[in-house]
Design a protein around this motif. Sequence first.
Motif, PDB file in Angstrom:
ATOM      1  N   ILE A   1      14.465  10.130 -11.600  1.00 42.59           N
ATOM      2  CA  ILE A   1      13.191   9.446 -11.864  1.00 42.59           C
ATOM      3  C   ILE A   1      13.175   8.062 -11.227  1.00 42.59           C
ATOM      4  CG2 ILE A   1      11.739   8.477 -13.693  1.00 42.59           C
ATOM      5  CD1 ILE A   1      12.619  10.770 -15.474  1.00 42.59           C
ATOM      6  N   ARG A   2      14.304   7.364 -11.308  1.00 43.26           N
ATOM      7  CA  ARG A   2      14.376   6.036 -10.683  1.00 43.26           C
ATOM      8  C   ARG A   2      14.196   6.142  -9.164  1.00 43.26           C
ATOM      9  NH1 ARG A   2      18.151   4.943 -14.929  1.00 43.26           N
ATOM     10  NH2 ARG A   2      17.458   3.127 -16.146  1.00 43.26           N
ATOM     11  N   ARG A   3      14.728   7.184  -8.587  1.00 43.43           N
ATOM     12  CA  ARG A   3      14.591   7.366  -7.146  1.00 43.43           C
ATOM     13  C   ARG A   3      13.141   7.698  -6.800  1.00 43.43           C
ATOM     14  NH1 ARG A   3      18.313  10.519  -6.827  1.00 43.43           N
ATOM     15  NH2 ARG A   3      17.210  12.521  -6.882  1.00 43.43           N
ATOM     16  N   GLU A   4      12.484   8.521  -7.628  1.00 40.46           N
ATOM     17  CA  GLU A   4      11.090   8.886  -7.359  1.00 40.46           C
ATOM     18  C   GLU A   4      10.151   7.701  -7.544  1.00 40.46           C
ATOM     19  OE1 GLU A   4      10.315  12.062 -10.018  1.00 40.46           O
ATOM     20  OE2 GLU A   4      11.409  13.577  -8.836  1.00 40.46           O
ATOM     21  N   LEU A   5      10.473   6.831  -8.508  1.00 35.64           N
ATOM     22  CA  LEU A   5       9.629   5.658  -8.769  1.00 35.64           C
ATOM     23  C   LEU A   5      10.043   4.440  -7.955  1.00 35.64           C
ATOM     24  CD1 LEU A   5       9.261   5.898 -12.673  1.00 35.64           C
ATOM     25  CD2 LEU A   5       7.678   6.695 -10.915  1.00 35.64           C
ATOM     26  N   TYR A   6      11.005   4.623  -7.060  1.00 35.94           N
ATOM     27  CA  TYR A   6      11.450   3.540  -6.179  1.00 35.94           C
ATOM     28  C   TYR A   6      12.183   2.446  -6.955  1.00 35.94           C
ATOM     29  CZ  TYR A   6      10.862   2.226  -1.267  1.00 35.94           C
ATOM     30  OH  TYR A   6      11.059   2.000   0.074  1.00 35.94           O
ATOM     31  N   LEU A   7      12.701   2.762  -8.149  1.00 37.15           N
ATOM     32  CA  LEU A   7      13.358   1.760  -8.984  1.00 37.15           C
ATOM     33  C   LEU A   7      14.825   1.571  -8.632  1.00 37.15           C
ATOM     34  CD1 LEU A   7      11.829   2.735 -12.459  1.00 37.15           C
ATOM     35  CD2 LEU A   7      11.119   0.898 -10.921  1.00 37.15           C
ATOM     36  N   ASP A   8      15.343   2.384  -7.718  1.00 38.99           N
ATOM     37  CA  ASP A   8      16.734   2.229  -7.315  1.00 38.99           C
ATOM     38  C   ASP A   8      16.884   1.251  -6.146  1.00 38.99           C
ATOM     39  OD1 ASP A   8      15.379   3.906  -5.593  1.00 38.99           O
ATOM     40  OD2 ASP A   8      17.144   5.122  -5.115  1.00 38.99           O
TER      41      ASP A   8
ATOM     42  N   PRO B   1      16.137  -2.702  -4.303  1.00 38.94           N
ATOM     43  CA  PRO B   1      16.024  -4.106  -4.736  1.00 38.94           C
ATOM     44  C   PRO B   1      14.594  -4.437  -5.138  1.00 38.94           C
ATOM     45  CG  PRO B   1      17.300  -3.938  -2.705  1.00 38.94           C
ATOM     46  CD  PRO B   1      16.731  -2.571  -2.968  1.00 38.94           C
ATOM     47  N   LEU B   2      14.463  -5.478  -5.952  1.00 36.06           N
ATOM     48  CA  LEU B   2      13.165  -5.797  -6.525  1.00 36.06           C
ATOM     49  C   LEU B   2      12.130  -6.132  -5.455  1.00 36.06           C
ATOM     50  CD1 LEU B   2      11.780  -6.076  -9.280  1.00 36.06           C
ATOM     51  CD2 LEU B   2      12.310  -8.508  -9.224  1.00 36.06           C
ATOM     52  N   TRP B   3      12.540  -6.851  -4.403  1.00 38.72           N
ATOM     53  CA  TRP B   3      11.568  -7.219  -3.376  1.00 38.72           C
ATOM     54  C   TRP B   3      11.080  -5.985  -2.615  1.00 38.72           C
ATOM     55  CZ3 TRP B   3      12.512  -6.248   1.787  1.00 38.72           C
ATOM     56  CH2 TRP B   3      13.832  -5.961   2.151  1.00 38.72           C
ATOM     57  N   GLU B   4      11.946  -4.985  -2.451  1.00 37.39           N
ATOM     58  CA  GLU B   4      11.503  -3.743  -1.814  1.00 37.39           C
ATOM     59  C   GLU B   4      10.552  -2.975  -2.731  1.00 37.39           C
ATOM     60  OE1 GLU B   4      14.344  -1.165  -0.090  1.00 37.39           O
ATOM     61  OE2 GLU B   4      15.548  -2.779   0.777  1.00 37.39           O
ATOM     62  N   GLN B   5      10.831  -2.997  -4.038  1.00 31.97           N
ATOM     63  CA  GLN B   5       9.913  -2.363  -4.989  1.00 31.97           C
ATOM     64  C   GLN B   5       8.535  -3.014  -4.925  1.00 31.97           C
ATOM     65  OE1 GLN B   5      11.454  -1.915  -9.030  1.00 31.97           O
ATOM     66  NE2 GLN B   5      13.551  -2.101  -8.265  1.00 31.97           N
ATOM     67  N   TYR B   6       8.536  -4.354  -4.825  1.00 32.24           N
ATOM     68  CA  TYR B   6       7.261  -5.076  -4.779  1.00 32.24           C
ATOM     69  C   TYR B   6       6.490  -4.735  -3.511  1.00 32.24           C
ATOM     70  CZ  TYR B   6       3.987  -8.951  -4.369  1.00 32.24           C
ATOM     71  OH  TYR B   6       2.849  -9.710  -4.208  1.00 32.24           O
ATOM     72  N   LEU B   7       7.165  -4.726  -2.360  1.00 24.73           N
ATOM     73  CA  LEU B   7       6.493  -4.393  -1.102  1.00 24.73           C
ATOM     74  C   LEU B   7       5.954  -2.966  -1.133  1.00 24.73           C
ATOM     75  CD1 LEU B   7       8.870  -6.029   1.562  1.00 24.73           C
ATOM     76  CD2 LEU B   7       6.659  -6.876   0.732  1.00 24.73           C
ATOM     77  N   HIS B   8       6.733  -2.059  -1.706  1.00 22.63           N
ATOM     78  CA  HIS B   8       6.266  -0.672  -1.826  1.00 22.63           C
ATOM     79  C   HIS B   8       5.038  -0.597  -2.725  1.00 22.63           C
ATOM     80  CE1 HIS B   8       6.414   3.684  -2.161  1.00 22.63           C
ATOM     81  NE2 HIS B   8       6.410   3.570  -3.478  1.00 22.63           N
ATOM     82  N   TYR B   9       5.065  -1.344  -3.832  1.00 27.20           N
ATOM     83  CA  TYR B   9       3.929  -1.329  -4.764  1.00 27.20           C
ATOM     84  C   TYR B   9       2.678  -1.915  -4.105  1.00 27.20           C
ATOM     85  CZ  TYR B   9       1.124  -2.347  -8.893  1.00 27.20           C
ATOM     86  OH  TYR B   9       0.109  -2.417  -9.810  1.00 27.20           O
ATOM     87  N   MET B  10       2.833  -3.062  -3.388  1.00 22.92           N
ATOM     88  CA  MET B  10       1.675  -3.671  -2.737  1.00 22.92           C
ATOM     89  C   MET B  10       1.119  -2.762  -1.650  1.00 22.92           C
ATOM     90  SD  MET B  10       1.122  -6.377  -4.393  1.00 22.92           S
ATOM     91  CE  MET B  10      -0.150  -7.047  -3.329  1.00 22.92           C
ATOM     92  N   GLY B  11       2.002  -2.053  -0.955  1.00 27.87           N
ATOM     93  CA  GLY B  11       1.521  -1.100   0.036  1.00 27.87           C
ATOM     94  C   GLY B  11       0.682   0.002  -0.597  1.00 27.87           C
ATOM     95  N   GLN B  12       1.087   0.451  -1.783  1.00 30.73           N
ATOM     96  CA  GLN B  12       0.296   1.459  -2.501  1.00 30.73           C
ATOM     97  C   GLN B  12      -1.054   0.898  -2.945  1.00 30.73           C
ATOM     98  OE1 GLN B  12       3.230   2.580  -5.570  1.00 30.73           O
ATOM     99  NE2 GLN B  12       3.194   4.646  -4.721  1.00 30.73           N
TER     100      GLN B  12
ATOM    101  N   PHE C   1      -2.634   2.627  -7.635  1.00 30.07           N
ATOM    102  CA  PHE C   1      -1.994   1.705  -8.571  1.00 30.07           C
ATOM    103  C   PHE C   1      -0.909   2.381  -9.391  1.00 30.07           C
ATOM    104  CE2 PHE C   1      -5.759  -0.597  -7.482  1.00 30.07           C
ATOM    105  CZ  PHE C   1      -5.445  -1.943  -7.663  1.00 30.07           C
ATOM    106  N   GLY C   2      -0.485   3.551  -8.979  1.00 30.49           N
ATOM    107  CA  GLY C   2       0.575   4.251  -9.685  1.00 30.49           C
ATOM    108  C   GLY C   2       0.029   5.178 -10.764  1.00 30.49           C
ATOM    109  N   THR C   3       0.953   5.722 -11.532  1.00 33.78           N
ATOM    110  CA  THR C   3       0.620   6.683 -12.585  1.00 33.78           C
ATOM    111  C   THR C   3       1.205   6.210 -13.906  1.00 33.78           C
ATOM    112  OG1 THR C   3       0.703   8.485 -10.963  1.00 33.78           O
ATOM    113  CG2 THR C   3       0.755   9.099 -13.289  1.00 33.78           C
ATOM    114  N   ALA C   4       0.383   6.255 -14.948  1.00 33.93           N
ATOM    115  CA  ALA C   4       0.858   5.880 -16.278  1.00 33.93           C
ATOM    116  C   ALA C   4       1.854   6.925 -16.782  1.00 33.93           C
ATOM    117  CB  ALA C   4      -0.312   5.736 -17.243  1.00 33.93           C
ATOM    118  N   PHE C   5       2.576   6.578 -17.824  1.00 30.95           N
ATOM    119  CA  PHE C   5       3.617   7.470 -18.344  1.00 30.95           C
ATOM    120  C   PHE C   5       3.049   8.745 -18.956  1.00 30.95           C
ATOM    121  CE2 PHE C   5       6.757   3.731 -19.006  1.00 30.95           C
ATOM    122  CZ  PHE C   5       7.014   3.740 -17.647  1.00 30.95           C
ATOM    123  N   ASN C   6       1.739   8.739 -19.262  1.00 29.27           N
ATOM    124  CA  ASN C   6       1.133   9.962 -19.790  1.00 29.27           C
ATOM    125  C   ASN C   6       0.656  10.890 -18.677  1.00 29.27           C
ATOM    126  OD1 ASN C   6      -1.030   8.516 -18.829  1.00 29.27           O
ATOM    127  ND2 ASN C   6      -2.217   8.573 -20.733  1.00 29.27           N
TER     128      ASN C   6
END
Length: 307
Positions: free
Chosen positions: A51-58, A60-71, A77-82
């Motif tokens: 799950i961490r790999r699918e959510l890009y949580l594995d 570094p934080l700056w890479e997670q942020y760049l990936h999120y801003m690209g989305q 804006f991603g998917t909620a836990f439900n």
Amino acid sequence: MGRYVIRRLLQMIPVFIGSTFLIFFMVYALGDPVAALFGDKAPDPATAARIRRELYLDRPLWEQYLHYMGQIFQGDFGTAFNGQPVTELMASAFPVTLRLTCVAIVIEIVVGITLGVISGLRRGRSIDSGVLVLTLIVISIPTFVTGYVLQYLFGVKWGWVRPTVSPSAPLNELILPGIVLALVSLAYVTRLSRTSIAENARADYVRTAVAKGLPRRRVTTRHLLRNSLIPVVTFIGTDIGALMGGAIVTERIFNIHGVGYQLYQGILRNNSPTVVGFVTILVIVFLLANLLVDLLYAVLDPRIRYA
């Protein structure tokens, strides 16, 4: 004016990046979204790693942020836990909170400025003292107390309105929640208007207008009020975003499924995509409201010009 707007829009870019990164850091670095997804049950290590790999949580934080801003720039804006996309939650929540905020802003402007003008023109008299005492009482009472009291009186005891808002949130059902949401801001608008009116009433241009024989109403509306509204407009502009993001208490009291409700649920369940997505939109609302306030200055005061 055009160059000024372009310059301001360019200045908003680093502010937006810094604000969203700070929000992203606080939500993702200080909590574990995967652990929150499983609740009290400890996840299987292999499942958690997947799950961490699918959510890009594995990463570094700056890479997670760049990936999120690209989305985000792609409208994702991603998917909620439900399992529901955050954009769907936004589509259902923001229109409701926008209507509630519009009701609160209208009440805040009409009642607040009217009381401020009346109090400022009668500075030192009994009506001025009464308005100051009333606004002090309103500021001193917490919103949840005001909300529950008005809900009980108007919704339960007297039955004048519905005690809770229906899922469709029609405009007539949002009047009482709008009053509750606007009360504290209304008190500040009243005090700002009163102080500004009282100060400008002694200005030279007002005495000149009166000496020319202009009607008192015209002096007040065309000269005194326009020049006195600049600090009030500044407060109202910044208050728009605060009302949309700060409606958590009001929406909880009246069971309104808006932005405040979704933020509360996201924080309660540590639903990181929902919290970050909604707060990102609120940052944009704050920035645009501040830009609109700056542009309104030139409308209220012709002496202000933007290069």
